[in-house]
Design an enzyme around this catalytic site. Structure first.
Site, PDB file in Angstrom:
ATOM      1  N   ASP A 106       5.253  -0.465   0.866  1.00 30.16           N
ATOM      2  CA  ASP A 106       5.295   0.986   0.905  1.00 30.16           C
ATOM      3  C   ASP A 106       3.830   1.431   0.961  1.00 30.16           C
ATOM      4  OD1 ASP A 106       5.893   3.643   0.918  1.00 30.16           O
ATOM      5  OD2 ASP A 106       7.249   3.586  -0.803  1.00 30.16           O
TER       6      ASP A 106
HETATM    7  C1  BGC Z   1       7.319   6.608   0.980  1.00 29.32           C
HETATM    8  C2  BGC Z   1       7.975   5.800   2.089  1.00 29.32           C
HETATM    9  C3  BGC Z   1       7.411   6.196   3.426  1.00 29.32           C
HETATM   10  C4  BGC Z   1       5.913   6.015   3.398  1.00 29.32           C
HETATM   11  C5  BGC Z   1       5.235   6.392   4.691  1.00 29.32           C
HETATM   12  C6  BGC Z   1       5.824   6.586   1.062  1.00 29.32           C
HETATM   13  O1  BGC Z   1       5.269   7.542   0.203  1.00 29.32           O
HETATM   14  O2  BGC Z   1       7.743   6.132  -0.278  1.00 29.32           O
HETATM   15  O3  BGC Z   1       9.355   5.979   2.066  1.00 29.32           O
HETATM   16  O4  BGC Z   1       8.018   5.456   4.439  1.00 29.32           O
HETATM   17  O5  BGC Z   1       5.348   6.830   2.369  1.00 29.32           O
HETATM   18  O6  BGC Z   1       5.254   7.773   4.878  1.00 29.32           O
END
Ligand code: BGC
Length: 779
Positions: A237
């Site tokens: 993530d």
């Molecule tokens: C989120 C993810 C997301 C990623 C990219 C993170 O803060 O938890 O679900 O895909 O950011 O935007």
């Protein structure tokens, strides 16, 4: 198309040609949304973007919080709504459309779906997750991934694992016992990996039992790859990597976003100094190159049919809307309304800012810039005529400040807004659009209550007294409390957050051109205090104990017989159905079977009793009739099927019963086990529907806990090796264990202790002789 093995072989050959620096550079992002390539080998960078219910491709400034805008894309209903469709086929169709838009925009991987379990309705990001049930979550996530990937782009299954709250999400340690992890929090990921092989799995931010998910070898390698056979790559993530080397060793291939070369240099140094085995880096680099080759191997796409996608989004919004209440009103049910009854003199009255300023998705990284946006107000005016639809905003909404400024309602206080609404509704049919303001639920933080804003309830009270008929339509991303006010309404439609087509879909549902087809994928508790996770949510001092164990959602509510406003699985429609069990297996024989096998099936006849076509979701739950040696939910979802039937039509369906549905995770043996005895198979319309329940005998390989130092007399008596030893050395004891008067009490005593009591038909020496005759432990 090349097989995975071909691609991997080609990728491995390319990796062999790379320098150490090149390999290391591949394992982190180039910028916010791109991976790196290796130009001299013809390997191009790939773009990965959110997800999950629409494409959020940022052409300009980048962020992962939904702050900057993105290119227009179809905003399909978020998972809160899709979960309630119980319709993998429809969700797959949406996946195909998402895949087309992803491909047409030159993006390689769509960051979704999220398939975490809704442990508590308070989780701020529940709108991005499907359900509180692992089986339903897994089937829907697998369908979405399958659809997306059919278009030659990848999906990213997230957030692996145990990311069930937003509070302290980047640090919190989710402490979960092994059985609960396996039965509740992992199966949706497992199903999706086994059925749909996502190109990527995204690890979560949090720790799981003390170790960051990004550094958790048990999760990322042992379970994901070795047990489930995951072939793709693991991406972090955004910002989830704490320490790069342990993460790489644990199985985290790609770190996102860019680390500015810092962690690449750490990897190079670690290999040079002999601290990191180069083969670990090679494996990660090979997986990344495999993905680059895979993306390059599918033809580019120019565009997609935005109108068709809008229509699909609309259809899905209705399929996931749940009709919770529909009282009899004069001349029939309150819903659907009769279009011809609304005129300039007797307009349909819409109350609530959401009718004009819809809430159709949640805030954060999943926020899509919709291609079109339907509102209920415009849709109903287009349908019934401008004059036949009246509107009053009823309450202030921060996100509607602009429009309220324009129509002059911004300056009114809540009482004036309410009074205007009541005056309009007097003696008429009023539809109230209530729900959660955007600020109430979002990525990054959790809710602290599940109530609607008090002013909305006050508005409902006042309007329902004045109006001849009051209908409530809800917009919210996760369960709200309805128990205290729903009886004020003649009908209640839970429309969730329904994407860009929800406005016109709701208009069509109100007028009966579409029927709400959804069933609750999350329980609506009578009050927050009843929610099983409540005592342990969201934890403290950096730790959240999953103290309710497997009793999440309906499993716990049903076990405690807690009052609910609407049980898991429930929902009405515009017609009624009859279910009838036509045949059941004589018995279910799990002996000698393997995890994943089907043991039999139950045949059900479904009849549409109403006067219009409609959709039924038949649900199969299993539970024990015989006492169980482990703590169990009274009923757990074991299968489901959605079918559409014309008025009066009947159809028979078979619901398979898998071995897994009857299995529990045996933490001592670290594997799935089936308990023999009598089980209940309940076919019904929700988790508390026991109208069609039958008992069936389940045969299973008997599981015998190993005889250890303090095994009880009962355990010795039941054990295939223990019993003959007892009979040979201390024959009086088996009789004692089976004595109707004192057997239960004696059986519970550890045999070694019993042997030390005076006057027992066994001495300590005899006990030791018996132990000596047991095969060596582990032999
Ligand atoms: C989120 C993810 C997301 C990623 C990219 C993170 O803060 O938890 O679900 O895909 O950011 O935007």
């Amino acid at each position: 198309m090349s097989t995975h093995a071909d691609l991997t072989a080609r990728a491995a050959a390319l990796v062999e040609e790379m320098t150490l620096e090149e390999k290391a550079s591949l394992t982190s992002g180039r910028d916010f949304w791109h991976t790196k390539g290796v130009e001299r080998l013809g390997l191009v960078p790939l773009m990965l973007t959110d997800g999950p219910h629409g494409l959020r491709k940022q052409a300009g400034a980048s962020d992962h919080l939904g702050l900057n805008s993105s290119v227009p894309a179809t905003c399909f209903p978020p998972a809160a709504n899709l979960g309630s469709t119980w319709d993998p086929e429809l969700v797959r169709e949406i996946g195909v459309a998402l895949g087309e838009e992803t491909k047409a925009n030159g993006v390689a991987v769509l960051l979704g779906p999220g398939t975490n379990i809704k442990r508590s309705p308070l989780c701020g990001r529940n709108f991005e997750y499907f359900s509180e049930d692992p089986l339903l979550s897994g089937e829907l996530a697998a369908a979405l991934v399958d659809g997306v990937q059919s278009q030659g782009v990848g999906a990213s299954l997230k957030h692996f694992a145990a990311n069930n709250q937003e509070t302290d999400r980047m640090r919190v340690d989710a402490r979960i016992d092994e059985r609960t992890l396996r039965e509740i929090y992992l199966p949706a990921f497992e199903t999706t990996v086994r059925k749909a092989q996502p190109w990527t799995v995204m690890c979560s931010y949090n720790k799981v039992n003390g170790t960051y998910a990004s550094q958790n070898r048990e999760l990322l390698t042992q379970i994901l790859r070795e047990e489930w056979g995951f072939e793709g790559l693991v991406v972090s993530d955004w910002g989830a990597v704490d320490q790069r080397i342990p993460a790489l060793e644990a199985g985290l291939d790609l770190e996102m976003p860019a680390s500015g070369g810092r962690t690449d240099a750490q990897i190079v140094r670690a290999v040079r100094e002999g601290e990191l085995d180069e083969s670990v880096l090679d494996a990660a680099a090979t997986r990344i190159v495999t993905m680059i080759l895979r993306a390059a191997g599918t033809p580019a796409r120019e565009d997609f049919d935005a109108s068709a996608h809008h229509e699909l989004a609309r259809r899905a919004a209705a399929a996931g809307s749940v009709l919770l209440r529909n009282e009899e009103a004069e001349g029939g049910d309150a819903l659907p309304l009769r279009p011809s009854s609304f005129t300039e003199d007797n307009p349909l009255v819409l109350i609530g800012e959401f009718a004009r300023t819809p809430r159709y998705q949640g805030a954060g990284s999943s926020q899509v810039n919709p291609i079109r946006l339907d509102t209920v107000l415009d849709s109903l005016r287009a349908r019934l005529g401008e004059e036949a639809v009246a509107f009053a905003p009823g309450f202030h909404l921060a996100e509607a400040a602009g429009v309220q400024d324009q129509d002059g309602t911004a300056d009114l206080d809540p009482r004036e807004l309410r009074e205007n609404a009541v005056a309009l509704a007097e003696g008429r049919t009023a539809v109230l659009f209530l729900g959660l303001p955007a600020k109430k639920e979002a990525e990054g933080y959790d809710r602290t209550d599940i109530s609607l804003p008090a002013e909305q309830i006050e508005l409902l009270r006042a309007v329902s007294e004045a109006a001849s008929l009051s209908i409530v339509v809800l917009s919210n991303g996760s369960a709200v409390e309805v128990e205290s006010w729903e009886r004020l309404a003649n009908a209640l439609l839970e429309a969730w957050l329904g994407g860009q087509g929800a406005g016109s879909a709701i208009a069509d549902m109100l007028l009966g051109d579409l029927a709400p087809e959804g069933r609750l994928a999350e329980s609506l508790p009578a009050e927050l205090a009843q929610v099983p996770a409540q005592l342990n949510f969201p934890g403290e001092a950096g730790v959240v104990e999953y103290g309710e164990r497997i009793f999440v959602g309906y499993r716990g509510l049903d076990a405690m017989n807690a009052p609910v406003a609407h049980p898991f699985g429930s929902g009405l429609g515009y017609t009624r159905f009859d279910l009838e069990i036509r045949s059941i297996p004589e018995r279910l024989d799990a002996r000698g079977t393997a995890d994943g096998d089907i043991l039999g099936s139950i045949r059900v006849r479904v009849t549409n009793l109403g006067e219009r076509a409609g959709a039924e979701i038949v649900q199969l739950y299993v539970g024990r009739e015989s006492p169980s040696g482990i703590a169990r939910a009274p009923r757990s979802l074991a299968g489901f099927a959605k079918l559409r039937l014309e008025a009066g039509e009947s159809r028979e369906i078979d619901l398979p019963i898998t071995r897994r549905a009857l299995s529990h995770w045996d933490a001592a043996a670290h594997g799935w086990a089936v308990e023999e005895g009598r089980w209940i198979l309940a076919v019904g319309e929700h988790s508390r529907d026991s109208r069609h329940a039958v008992a069936v005998e389940v045969l299973a390989d008997a599981a015998h806990p190993e005889l250890v130092d303090h095994s009880t007399l009962a355990e010795w008596t039941r054990h295939p090796l223990g019993r003959p030893l007892l009979e040979a050395h201390a024959p009086g004891l088996t009789a004692l264990a089976e004595d109707p008067e004192i057997g239960e009490m004696m059986g519970a005593m550890p045999l070694v202790r019993l042997s030390r009591f005076p006057g027992m038909p066994i001495t300590e020496a005899q006990y030791e002789a018996m132990v000596a005759e047991l095969p060596a432990r582990g032999a």
